[in-house]
Design a protein around this motif. Structure first.
Motif, PDB file in Angstrom:
ATOM      1  N   UNK A  33      45.470  48.008  48.942  1.00  0.00           N
ATOM      2  CA  UNK A  33      45.671  46.763  48.203  1.00  0.00           C
ATOM      3  C   UNK A  33      44.732  46.702  46.999  1.00  0.00           C
ATOM      4  N   UNK A  34      45.200  46.041  45.951  1.00  0.00           N
ATOM      5  CA  UNK A  34      44.428  45.901  44.720  1.00  0.00           C
ATOM      6  C   UNK A  34      43.098  45.220  45.027  1.00  0.00           C
ATOM      7  N   UNK A  35      42.042  45.740  44.435  1.00  0.00           N
ATOM      8  CA  UNK A  35      40.710  45.149  44.608  1.00  0.00           C
ATOM      9  C   UNK A  35      40.459  44.183  43.448  1.00  0.00           C
ATOM     10  N   UNK A  36      39.795  43.087  43.759  1.00  0.00           N
ATOM     11  CA  UNK A  36      39.518  42.062  42.749  1.00  0.00           C
ATOM     12  C   UNK A  36      38.011  41.848  42.655  1.00  0.00           C
ATOM     13  N   UNK A  37      37.526  41.817  41.433  1.00  0.00           N
ATOM     14  CA  UNK A  37      36.114  41.562  41.147  1.00  0.00           C
ATOM     15  C   UNK A  37      36.044  40.362  40.218  1.00  0.00           C
ATOM     16  N   UNK A  51      31.076  41.508  40.796  1.00  0.00           N
ATOM     17  CA  UNK A  51      30.933  41.159  42.208  1.00  0.00           C
ATOM     18  C   UNK A  51      32.309  41.151  42.855  1.00  0.00           C
ATOM     19  N   UNK A  52      32.428  41.593  44.121  1.00  0.00           N
ATOM     20  CA  UNK A  52      33.723  41.487  44.804  1.00  0.00           C
ATOM     21  C   UNK A  52      34.147  40.024  44.871  1.00  0.00           C
ATOM     22  N   UNK A  65      32.656  45.983  48.932  1.00  0.00           N
ATOM     23  CA  UNK A  65      32.862  47.167  48.121  1.00  0.00           C
ATOM     24  C   UNK A  65      32.298  46.920  46.718  1.00  0.00           C
ATOM     25  N   UNK A  66      31.945  47.987  46.039  1.00  0.00           N
ATOM     26  CA  UNK A  66      31.499  47.908  44.648  1.00  0.00           C
ATOM     27  C   UNK A  66      32.572  48.541  43.767  1.00  0.00           C
TER      28      UNK A  66
END
Length: 129
Positions: A33-37, A51-52, A65-66
């Motif tokens: 799944x797409x990661x969002x920061x 930042x997550x 996660x970074x």
């Protein structure tokens, strides 16, 4: 953690002639799944570290996660999206674009700096250094 992430951005308010301080920005991308920061521009209008993201509707564990972790797992090019909250910066009724969205391609091992020149009725972007 490094002094800056592999994807950074900088916003200049061209109407005021100075950096745009306090603009909320979301960065989305990576493998499914797409990661969002998320982050907020500093005094110089810059985002150097992400930042997550956890939405107010999220329940359970906070993401740990970074950006470096996510980019390190991707082989080949990937598409990323920056979402600049321009309505939050100018005010909902004071801007034609409530959000400026920039989609760009990332190759492993490179640094990407995405400047945004912003006014209430226009924006311009390019790949910076």
């Amino acid at each position: 953690m490094s002094a800056r992430d592999a994807i950074t951005c900088h916003i200049l308010d061209t109407t005021a002639g100075r950096p745009a301080k306090g603009v909320r920005v979301r960065l989305e991308g990576g493998l499914a799944p797409v990661k969002i920061f998320e982050s907020q521009t500093d005094e110089d209008g810059r985002i150097k570290v992400w930042l997550p993201y956890s939405s107010e509707k999220s329940a359970g564990e906070v993401p740990v996660y970074t950006l470096d972790d996510v980019l390190g797992q991707i082989e080949g090019p990937s598409a990323w999206t920056l979402r600049f909250d321009t309505a939050g910066y100018f005010g909902e009724k004071n801007t034609f674009f409530p959000e400026a969205v920039v989609v760009f391609r990332v190759e492993k091992g490179q640094h990407y700096h995405v400047p945004l020149l912003l006014s209430p009725h226009s924006y311009t972007t390019y790949r910076g250094s």
